[in-house]
Design an enzyme around this catalytic site. Sequence first.
Site, PDB file in Angstrom:
ATOM      1  N   GLY A 158     -35.545 -34.695  61.910  1.00  0.00           N
ATOM      2  CA  GLY A 158     -36.836 -34.233  62.558  1.00  0.00           C
ATOM      3  C   GLY A 158     -36.537 -33.549  63.837  1.00  0.00           C
ATOM      4  O   GLY A 158     -37.460 -32.928  64.383  1.00  0.00           O
ATOM      5  N   CYS A 159     -35.574 -33.525  64.341  1.00  0.00           N
ATOM      6  CA  CYS A 159     -35.315 -33.048  66.027  1.00  0.00           C
ATOM      7  C   CYS A 159     -34.243 -31.745  65.643  1.00  0.00           C
ATOM      8  O   CYS A 159     -33.586 -31.657  64.877  1.00  0.00           O
ATOM      9  CB  CYS A 159     -34.623 -34.017  66.711  1.00  0.00           C
ATOM     10  SG  CYS A 159     -35.923 -35.320  67.129  1.00  0.00           S
ATOM     11  N   GLU A 160     -34.096 -31.027  66.502  1.00  0.00           N
ATOM     12  CA  GLU A 160     -33.636 -29.750  66.538  1.00  0.00           C
ATOM     13  C   GLU A 160     -32.117 -30.043  66.934  1.00  0.00           C
ATOM     14  O   GLU A 160     -31.337 -29.503  66.315  1.00  0.00           O
ATOM     15  CB  GLU A 160     -33.804 -28.702  67.590  1.00  0.00           C
ATOM     16  CG  GLU A 160     -35.409 -28.069  67.529  1.00  0.00           C
ATOM     17  CD  GLU A 160     -35.808 -27.088  68.596  1.00  0.00           C
ATOM     18  OE1 GLU A 160     -34.839 -27.048  69.494  1.00  0.00           O
ATOM     19  OE2 GLU A 160     -36.727 -26.441  68.322  1.00  0.00           O
TER      20      GLU A 160
END
Length: 152
Positions: free
Chosen positions: A63-65
């Site tokens: 869910g994170c870059e």
Amino acid sequence: MTQLSDTILAPHPFGTEITEQQLIENFQQCKLWEDRYRQLIGLAKKLPPLADELKQKNIERSGCENRVWLGYQHLVDGRLHFYGDSEGRIVKGLLAILLTAVEGKTPEQVMQISLAELFQHLGLEQQLSGSRLNGVKSLINTIQEIANTYTH
């Protein structure tokens, strides 16, 4: 780590040497986004890199870059110790803010903290891109799920 422990893995200064009140005071002095950005980079530099053996697949969060790891220990005295790392400096700074708010608290205390409100209070929420904001929300959800596991 789910077993009780009294040996702290991956110690860091957040929540002990660096308090939530200090964070709020530091960020309130920031008038521009660039100043907040510098605060985040400074926090990222204070979060020690996670040892490679602790960067396990089971604590890597999606869910994170950037790749981000968030692990925890349930300590013998009932408190929670959270630790983590990220490949991105901004994400690492955001993670440091979360660690400051929840480190060394009991699961019940963690459940009472509004981490999203903290980000608003620091003036960060409106400055973050949608994907970064989603990443932060994902980390907040993970922290709350962990704490919820230990509340009775």
